[in-house]
Design a protein around this motif. Structure first.
Motif, short mmCIF file in Angstrom:
data_model
loop_
_atom_site.label_atom_id
_atom_site.label_comp_id
_atom_site.label_asym_id
_atom_site.label_seq_id
_atom_site.Cartn_x
_atom_site.Cartn_y
_atom_site.Cartn_z
N ILE A 22 0.84 -1.21 0.00
CA ILE A 22 0.00 0.00 0.00
C ILE A 22 0.87 1.26 0.00
CG2 ILE A 22 -1.69 1.31 1.39
CD1 ILE A 22 -2.94 -1.20 0.22
N PHE A 23 2.01 1.19 0.70
CA PHE A 23 2.91 2.34 0.72
C PHE A 23 3.42 2.66 -0.69
CE2 PHE A 23 3.42 1.24 5.29
CZ PHE A 23 3.07 2.48 5.82
N ASP A 24 3.66 1.62 -1.48
CA ASP A 24 4.14 1.83 -2.86
C ASP A 24 3.06 2.46 -3.73
OD1 ASP A 24 6.62 0.84 -2.28
OD2 ASP A 24 6.15 -1.21 -2.94
N LYS A 25 1.81 2.38 -3.23
CA LYS A 25 0.71 2.98 -3.99
C LYS A 25 0.33 4.34 -3.41
CE LYS A 25 -1.91 -0.97 -3.89
NZ LYS A 25 -3.02 -1.87 -4.20
N GLY A 26 1.22 4.83 -2.50
CA GLY A 26 0.98 6.16 -1.93
C GLY A 26 0.05 6.17 -0.75
N LYS B 20 11.18 3.01 3.99
CA LYS B 20 10.83 3.35 2.61
C LYS B 20 9.74 4.43 2.58
CE LYS B 20 9.49 0.02 -0.11
NZ LYS B 20 9.27 -1.30 -0.68
N ALA B 21 8.85 4.36 3.59
CA ALA B 21 7.76 5.33 3.65
C ALA B 21 8.17 6.58 4.42
CB ALA B 21 6.56 4.68 4.31
N GLY B 22 9.43 6.60 4.90
CA GLY B 22 9.91 7.76 5.64
C GLY B 22 9.30 7.88 7.02
N LEU B 23 8.93 6.72 7.62
CA LEU B 23 8.29 6.76 8.94
C LEU B 23 9.14 6.03 9.98
CD1 LEU B 23 4.64 5.79 7.97
CD2 LEU B 23 5.32 7.97 8.94
N THR B 24 9.08 6.47 11.22
CA THR B 24 9.70 5.73 12.31
C THR B 24 8.62 4.85 12.96
OG1 THR B 24 9.15 7.41 13.93
CG2 THR B 24 11.28 7.64 12.81
N VAL B 25 9.06 3.89 13.76
CA VAL B 25 8.09 3.04 14.48
C VAL B 25 7.20 3.93 15.36
CG1 VAL B 25 7.85 1.27 16.26
CG2 VAL B 25 9.52 0.97 14.44
#
Ligand code: SF4
Ligand code: SF4
Ligand code: SF4
Length: 260
Positions: free
Chosen positions: A179-183, A227-232
């Motif tokens: 889903i992250f790859d789809k924005g 990859k999504a630029g997020l931390t836990v």
């Protein structure tokens, strides 16, 4: 145990939508062997009898009132095995959304209007906050196959185990496009698997209904987050729909006025 040797089973509901019990009813309709294997003595969703002699108790819903605690303890005293049924019972689920409102009194007024003092409620808690629980069936609603497997294990006297790895594992096994790859956004990297990644499989991000895996800081899915630029931590901050219950939260003292 019933005179016919079958274990006696009861279903109970506290604060919830009863959707998990509906899933049970639905499941039993196509698995009559399970109905044959036990004697159901109480199940408000499906029958009028209310037997209080049982060995296995399935409890749906959250504890949200002082009297819920007393009833939960009664059930625990009677049952050899207590199973938390669904997210409301397991992690307080959507009920705990009220816990993060600034005032519990405001919540009661919003729901019950000028009769708010008639209904004593406090912040929602999972049943494990009140009584010991032997097994959990996560999800909102529960997954019917997992319900069947856990019931079979309980009947065989085994300790039921639920997955402690993230939804991403099941999602990747299904070869879904992330889903992250789809924005989009998805809580799969930190959410307990077991639903066969049903949301991402249908193109929707996971909302976390099965609760957190035990150690979301050490799972192998950090690359998905990176990859999504997020931390836990940022990811966990988005767990608002199902995972806001905080065991450290104190129960707000009740504010009650005489009933009219
Ligand atoms: S977990 Fe979901 S489906 Fe089950 S009772 Fe709670 S709100 Fe309803
Ligand atoms: S983040 Fe969501 S969509 Fe992506 S692999 Fe994990 S579960 Fe699947
Ligand atoms: S994908 Fe996420 S929100 Fe959907 S059923 Fe599975 S754990 Fe629950």
């Amino acid at each position: 145990m019933a005179s016919n040797g079958k274990p006696k089973v009861a279903f109970f509901d506290f604060a919830c939508c009863e959707g998990c019990q509906l899933t049970v009813v639905d499941t039993l309709q196509t698995h009559l062997e399970l109905v044959e294997a036990v004697e159901i003595v109480q199940f408000r969703e499906a029958m009028t009898e209310k037997g209080e002699d049982y060995q296995i108790a399935f409890i749906e819903g959250s504890c949200t009132r002082p009297e819920d605690e007393e009833r939960l303890r009664q059930i625990r005293e009677q049952a050899d095995i207590v199973v938390a049924l669904g997210a409301c019972a397991h992690i307080a689920g959507v009920n705990a959304l009220k816990n993060i409102q600034p005032s519990q009194q405001d919540v009661r007024e919003y729901v019950y209007g000028d009769k708010w003092t008639w209904y004593d409620t406090y912040p929602a808690r999972p049943i494990e906050a009140v009584i010991e629980v032997d097994a959990v069936i996560p999800g909102c609603p529960i997954d019917r196959n997992e319900f069947l497997n856990i019931v079979k294990m309980v009947l065989l006297g085994k300790k039921p185990a639920i997955p402690d790895y993230p939804v991403c594992v099941e999602c990747k096994l299904k070869e879904n496009v992330c889903i992250f790859d789809k924005g989009g956004f998805c809580l799969g990297p930190i959410t307990r698997a077991g639903c066969d990644a049903i949301y991402p499989t249908y193109g929707v991000g996971c909302l976390g209904c099965r609760g957190l895996i035990s150690n979301p800081n050490e799972n192998a899915m950090k690359d998905v987050l990176m990859k999504a630029g997020l931390t836990v931590e940022e990811m966990m901050a988005r767990m608002t729909l199902f995972n806001v219950y905080d065991p450290a939260q104190t129960l707000e003292p009740e504010v009650s006025e005489p009933k009219e």
